[in-house]
Every structure is written in C-alpha cells, then in structure tokens.
Scaffold this active site. Structure first.
Site, PDB file in Angstrom:
ATOM      1  N   SER A   1       0.820  -1.202   0.000  1.00  8.76           N
ATOM      2  CA  SER A   1       0.000   0.000   0.000  1.00  8.76           C
ATOM      3  C   SER A   1       0.862   1.265   0.000  1.00  8.76           C
ATOM      4  O   SER A   1       1.895   1.332   0.657  1.00  8.76           O
ATOM      5  CB  SER A   1      -0.880  -0.005   1.245  1.00  8.76           C
ATOM      6  OG  SER A   1      -1.678   1.152   1.271  1.00  8.76           O
TER       7      SER A   1
ATOM      8  N   LYS B   1      -3.695   2.011  -2.394  1.00  4.24           N
ATOM      9  CA  LYS B   1      -3.363   3.216  -1.630  1.00  4.24           C
ATOM     10  C   LYS B   1      -4.261   3.306  -0.384  1.00  4.24           C
ATOM     11  O   LYS B   1      -5.470   3.086  -0.486  1.00  4.24           O
ATOM     12  CB  LYS B   1      -3.590   4.426  -2.541  1.00  4.24           C
ATOM     13  CG  LYS B   1      -3.499   5.768  -1.876  1.00  4.24           C
ATOM     14  CD  LYS B   1      -2.100   6.116  -1.473  1.00  4.24           C
ATOM     15  CE  LYS B   1      -2.090   7.302  -0.510  1.00  4.24           C
ATOM     16  NZ  LYS B   1      -0.965   7.241   0.426  1.00  4.24           N
ATOM     17  N   GLY B   2      -3.667   3.605   0.761  1.00  5.31           N
ATOM     18  CA  GLY B   2      -4.418   3.636   2.008  1.00  5.31           C
ATOM     19  C   GLY B   2      -5.601   4.594   1.959  1.00  5.31           C
ATOM     20  O   GLY B   2      -5.463   5.737   1.529  1.00  5.31           O
TER      21      GLY B   2
ATOM     22  N   CYS C   1      -0.144   3.672  10.601  1.00  4.05           N
ATOM     23  CA  CYS C   1       0.471   4.717   9.787  1.00  4.05           C
ATOM     24  C   CYS C   1       1.124   5.749  10.703  1.00  4.05           C
ATOM     25  O   CYS C   1       0.466   6.343  11.549  1.00  4.05           O
ATOM     26  CB  CYS C   1      -0.538   5.409   8.888  1.00  4.05           C
ATOM     27  SG  CYS C   1       0.247   6.697   7.878  1.00  4.05           S
TER      28      CYS C   1
ATOM     29  N   ASN D   1       4.911  -2.146   8.945  1.00  2.25           N
ATOM     30  CA  ASN D   1       4.733  -0.824   8.365  1.00  2.25           C
ATOM     31  C   ASN D   1       6.065  -0.073   8.528  1.00  2.25           C
ATOM     32  O   ASN D   1       7.030  -0.610   9.080  1.00  2.25           O
ATOM     33  CB  ASN D   1       3.594  -0.085   9.088  1.00  2.25           C
ATOM     34  CG  ASN D   1       2.946   0.966   8.195  1.00  2.25           C
ATOM     35  OD1 ASN D   1       3.624   1.603   7.379  1.00  2.25           O
ATOM     36  ND2 ASN D   1       1.653   1.153   8.337  1.00  2.25           N
TER      37      ASN D   1
ATOM     38  N   GLY E   1       7.333  -2.708  -1.546  1.00  2.93           N
ATOM     39  CA  GLY E   1       6.958  -1.292  -1.552  1.00  2.93           C
ATOM     40  C   GLY E   1       7.978  -0.407  -2.234  1.00  2.93           C
ATOM     41  O   GLY E   1       7.928  -0.152  -3.434  1.00  2.93           O
ATOM     42  N   THR E   2       8.971   0.025  -1.453  1.00  4.29           N
ATOM     43  CA  THR E   2       9.956   0.989  -1.946  1.00  4.29           C
ATOM     44  C   THR E   2      10.647   0.524  -3.226  1.00  4.29           C
ATOM     45  O   THR E   2      11.036   1.340  -4.067  1.00  4.29           O
ATOM     46  CB  THR E   2      10.997   1.252  -0.829  1.00  4.29           C
ATOM     47  OG1 THR E   2      10.294   1.737   0.321  1.00  4.29           O
ATOM     48  CG2 THR E   2      12.028   2.284  -1.243  1.00  4.29           C
TER      49      THR E   2
END
Lengths: 234, 319
Positions: free
Chosen positions: B33, B57-58, B148, B210, B283-284
């Site tokens: 996400s 996307k969150g 988050c 996260n 992710g990254t």
C-alpha cells in the site's frame, strides 16, 4: 538502458549530459534517471533539455548524492532512463515568452525549438550557460546575470509565458500573471514545478501539489501547471 | 538451459501459490500500500495481473489532502515518507476505482486507515456494503492499517498499545465478513503480542511491518525536513528488522503473516518466506525498479529451479 555520449561541466556544479538512443518526449516532460544500483534508492527526475537525432540531452545541477554520481559519468557509461513522463508545456500559438532561471532553463531549449518566434529570457545568479544554443530559435534573447530576470518581461506583451526556475521566481511569475490579467492583459502563465519524486508516474503521491481544485501530482498531472491553479504554501 | 518462458519446464511446475482465508494468491508477490496507487499507473509498464496481489493506496472514510511540505527524503539505503495518507476517501474509491479492480485477475486488497475509531468502523461497513452489492468482484481482502506513522490522530496511536488496538480490531471484525489482515507497526510495544491479539479477535492474517518512525534534520535551517517532524522509514535499511519481526510473529500466531520491509530481490522474498511469511509485500522497490513485480517473479521462479524447490511450502517458516 542508454549510453552516455558526453557529460560536460558547463558552470559551477552544472552539467550537460547527452545519452544515446531513441528517446522522445514532449516539451516540458521529464525522465527518471539512475546510474547506480540499489543506492541511492530513488531515481532522479530530469526534464528534457533537447531531443536530438542521436539521443537525448539533459541539464542538471549537482545538489546531492544522485546528481554527484551523474557528474562522475563518462562517455560509454550506462545509464537507466525511464520515460518520458508527465504533462509538459502545451503546444501554443500567439506571442510566447520562455523565462528560465538558473538550471530552470533546462526544459526551455526544447520549447524554443518547438515554438518558432518565441522570446527567450534567461536569468542567472552567477555564471550563465547554454545561452547561445537558444539564439537560433529565439526572436529575441535576453540574458541577465545577477538580477531578477522577470523584471525584464512585460507580461502584457504575451499570450503565453512558460516559466521554470527557483521557487520564489515561480511565485513572482504567478503574481505578475495575475496583475497583468487584472489590468486587462490576460496571459496564460505556465509554471514547470520541481518537486521531490519517488515513482514518477503518479502512484506514490509524494510529489503532491496543492491546487485550487485539490491535490495534484507534479509527476503525472504536471510538472507543468497553469500558474493561477497553483497554491503556494510558503 | 531452462527457458523461463517454456511452459513445459520444471519452472512452471513450482507451486508459488498460497491461500489466505480462502483467497488464492497465485504467487507471493503483493504490491504494498502507498507505493502502487491502485495498480493503474504500473499497468502501463507491465501486466499487473502477473502479481500475487495489490494492496491499494491507504484509504480513510473521508478524503484526505495529506501532509504539506516535504513528503519524501532519502536515507542510507532507504527513504522517509510523510505523505500523510492523501487519498480520495472510501466512497470515492468504491465509486471510481472498483470498476478497474473488477477487471483485474489478482488479489485486490483495500488498505483501510482512519483518524478515529468510528472512521475505521464506518469505512469497513461501507466496503462490506459494497461487497454485498457487488458480490466481492472487486475487493478480496481488507488490510486494516492501525500503524500509519504519518497522521496525527488515530493511526499510530492504535498501533502502539495492544489494549488500544483490541477494541478497534474487534469492531472492524464485526463490521465486515471480508477476509481481514491487520497491518502492524514496528513501533508497537510488543509486535508479537499485537499479532496474537489480532488472531484472538478474529483477524485472518497480519501484515508487517509498516514503516519505522524516523527523522531527518536540515542542519542549516535547524528544523526537521518534515512538517510533521517525524516520518516513516522504508526500504532496504529496514529489512533486517522486518525479517526478525516476521519471524517472531510467525512463531507466535497460527494465522498467516504477510511480510514486508525492504524487499528488493527474489532472495529477499525467500528470506521472508523462510522466516515464516505466507506472502510478501513489495513497496519501496517499486521506486527503484518500475518493473519490480515482473522482475522479482522471474527471479523467484529462477531461484526455485536452481534450488530445486517444488513449492514455497517446502521452505516456509523453516528458520
């Protein structure tokens, strides 16, 4: 993957990079470049300076680790290019001025080539660079060193003005555009914004720009925006 | 020489699939996400249906403009982000993005964030209502983001203390019958306790980790580069921490663990699987290689051939 043709130092920390291969793009669009492996993590967005028969050209200012690595590139080195990305300057007719400040002149050479008869204004705080390359395309070329290049531009003279440069210059251009319109000389002022990016294609939202109609993405909705749409927060 | 594209090769016989709460992931590569939009942007560059899944996307109940100022800053082998959950809101997502998600042949995960307890629950109810109407054609799973670090209210506050999170997980579990994974914060007081609580409250899986709360100071301006002071660290720099936490949690819970944190290669994926992850999220790395999913899948298949592994089940949790 492209191959470096040349990587010439033009002025203090300013370089002109030429990469061979078939790369295209519209004026004001950009590429994401990386000339390394895993680190630095992010690729670097550079706007198209010129598209040539044998490749593509970029101007960059060395400001951090990524651009320092670019500066070390020599002919024959490999470099990864993804693009072209973004929404660039519109194809316009009428009276057009291109206004660049410092490294902000980078996307304007390609614009000058695409818009015959435009007036070009280039401002530098110290050493000027790449000014003569504009001369074949410009109806009028104004170069200023040490002053404020916008002071040379009469916004009432133009239908469209393309601006790229440091943040204060963009804000000043927005205000001059509003003032011109208020005094009866409507002009479309387009700003090419520079912003930190990660994905380059509109997925991560780190390059978000505040606009009158909400948040926009510098990478996908821009980097070029109508000045009147942009909200500057500082 | 084995041809990767040859369907008769040993490669395609390797079983990369995993089931979580009745949902089949065709391979363990799920896009994380916040790094992949809703998939559309990357679909221009490769077939995202090849992926095991996409975590969108969150989302929050109400649209969010996100944080002002610098939103990303590079670090040694990583990056800090302070996007602040910019998103169109749950209703706009269901209205505008789900039609695209209906066309996808990959697991589609809604990442649900919130500012308040009520927001989370109302968001889950909306998604459930849509699923009831649409018949689960667009959303396969909810990933509840209680972690988050970039929003001032809610978010991280729920992700730190197990006792604070329990009521929220329970309420969301009651609000939806969709498969539910809870995304955990590495900043939790005890991430294994937190995961165990999620299992007790009926979560089908846990996702971790996260981003890690971090900071960058501009020494010339004498201030944090982020308006929010702190930001979330991701990328290769956090991989050892993520791997350790996935391993700790996988040993404590019976529900599947969705592992993530700094994955940039097929061997990274294998490490997470060996640590106990059912599937992983990337992710990254999407920012380092825009064809990350495609390349990781190719390399993972190659690894399976080289190591003569027929199924990920052979190596899952062996460490």
């Amino acid at each position: 993957m492209g191959t470096v043709i040349s990587n010439e130092r033009l002025a203090d920390n300013v370089y002109h990079l030429r990469v061979s291969g078939e790369y295209g793009g519209e004026m004001g669009q950009f590429y994401m470049l990386r000339a390394w492996g895993a680190y630095p993590v992010l690729s670097r967005p550079l706007s198209i300076h010129q598209v040539a028969d044998d490749g593509i050209e970029f101007l960059y200012h060395v400001v951090g680790e990524g651009t320092e690595l670019f500066a070390q590139l020599t002919p024959g080195d490999s470099i990864n290019l993804e693009g072209p990305f973004g929404s660039g300057f519109p194809a316009v007719t009428g009276r057009v001025a291109l206004v660049g400040g410092g490294i902000g002149i980078a996307p304007l050479l390609y614009c000058a080539r695409e818009i015959p008869g435009c007036d070009v204004y280039l401002g530098f705080s110290r050493e000027p660079f790449r000014t003569e390359e504009f001369r074949p395309y410009a109806a009028k070329l104004t170069v200023d060193v040490g002053g404020l290049i916008l002071d040379n531009v009469d916004f009432a003279e133009y239908d469209h003005i393309f601006v790229c440069g440091p943040h204060p210059m963009l804000k000043a251009a927005q205000l001059k555009g509003i003032a011109a319109a208020t005094s009866g000389s409507p002009v479309n002022v387009y700003l090419s914004l520079e912003n930190r990016m990660a994905c380059g294609i509109g997925a991560c939202l780190v390059c978000s720009v505040s606009c009158k109609d909400g948040q926009r993405k510098a990478c996908a909705d821009g980097p070029v925006f109508l000045a009147e749409e942009v909200i500057f927060h500082d | 020489m084995i041809n990767i594209g040859d369907s008769s090769s040993r490669n395609t016989e390797a079983d990369l699939s995993t089931r979580i709460a009745g949902v089949t992931f065709k391979n363990p590569i799920v896009m994380a996400s916040g790094t992949f939009g809703f998939g559309k942007e990357y679909a221009k560059y490769y077939d995202v249906n090849e992926l095991g899944g996409i975590s969108g996307k969150g989302l929050t109940l109400q649209p969010k403009a996100g944080n002002q100022g610098t939103r990303v800053y590079e670090t040694a082998s990583g990056m800090l982000n302070s996007v602040g959950l910019e998103n169109p809101g749950v209703a706009a997502f269901l209205d505008k993005e789900c039609a695209y998600w209906e066309t996808l042949d990959t697991v589609r995960i809604v990442n649900l964030g919130g500012n308040t307890f009520e927001d989370y629950v109302a968001g889950a109810e909306l998604i459930q209502k849509d699923a009831d109407t649409r018949g689960r054609k667009a959303v396969d799973m909810i990933e509840l983001n209680i972690s988050c670090p970039n929003v001032k209210e809610g978010g991280i506050a729920f992700g730190i203390r197990t006792c604070d999170a329990r009521e929220l997980v329970r309420a969301v579990r009651q609000a939806t019958s969709l498969p539910l994974s809870v995304k955990l914060s590495p900043n939790a007081e005890d991430i294994a306790d937190m995961a165990l609580m999620c299992q007790e409250e009926g979560a089908d899986a846990v996702s971790l980790i996260n981003t890690i709360s971090g900071m960058k100071i501009d020494v010339r301006r004498r201030r944090s580069v982020f308006n929010n002071l702190y930001a979330g660290l991701s990328g290769p720099a956090i991989k050892p921490i993520a791997l350790r936490m996935v391993n700790q949690v996988a040993k404590r819970v019976d529900i599947p663990v969705i592992g993530m944190g700094g994955i940039t290669s097929a061997t990274d994926i294998v490490e997470f699987i060996m640590a106990g992850a059912a599937v992983v999220q990337v992710g990254t790395y999407n920012f380092m290689n825009m064809r990350a999913g495609q390349d990781l899948l190719r390399d993972l298949r190659q690894f399976m051939i080289e190591e003569n592994i027929a199924s990920l089940d052979e190596i899952r949790g062996i460490v």
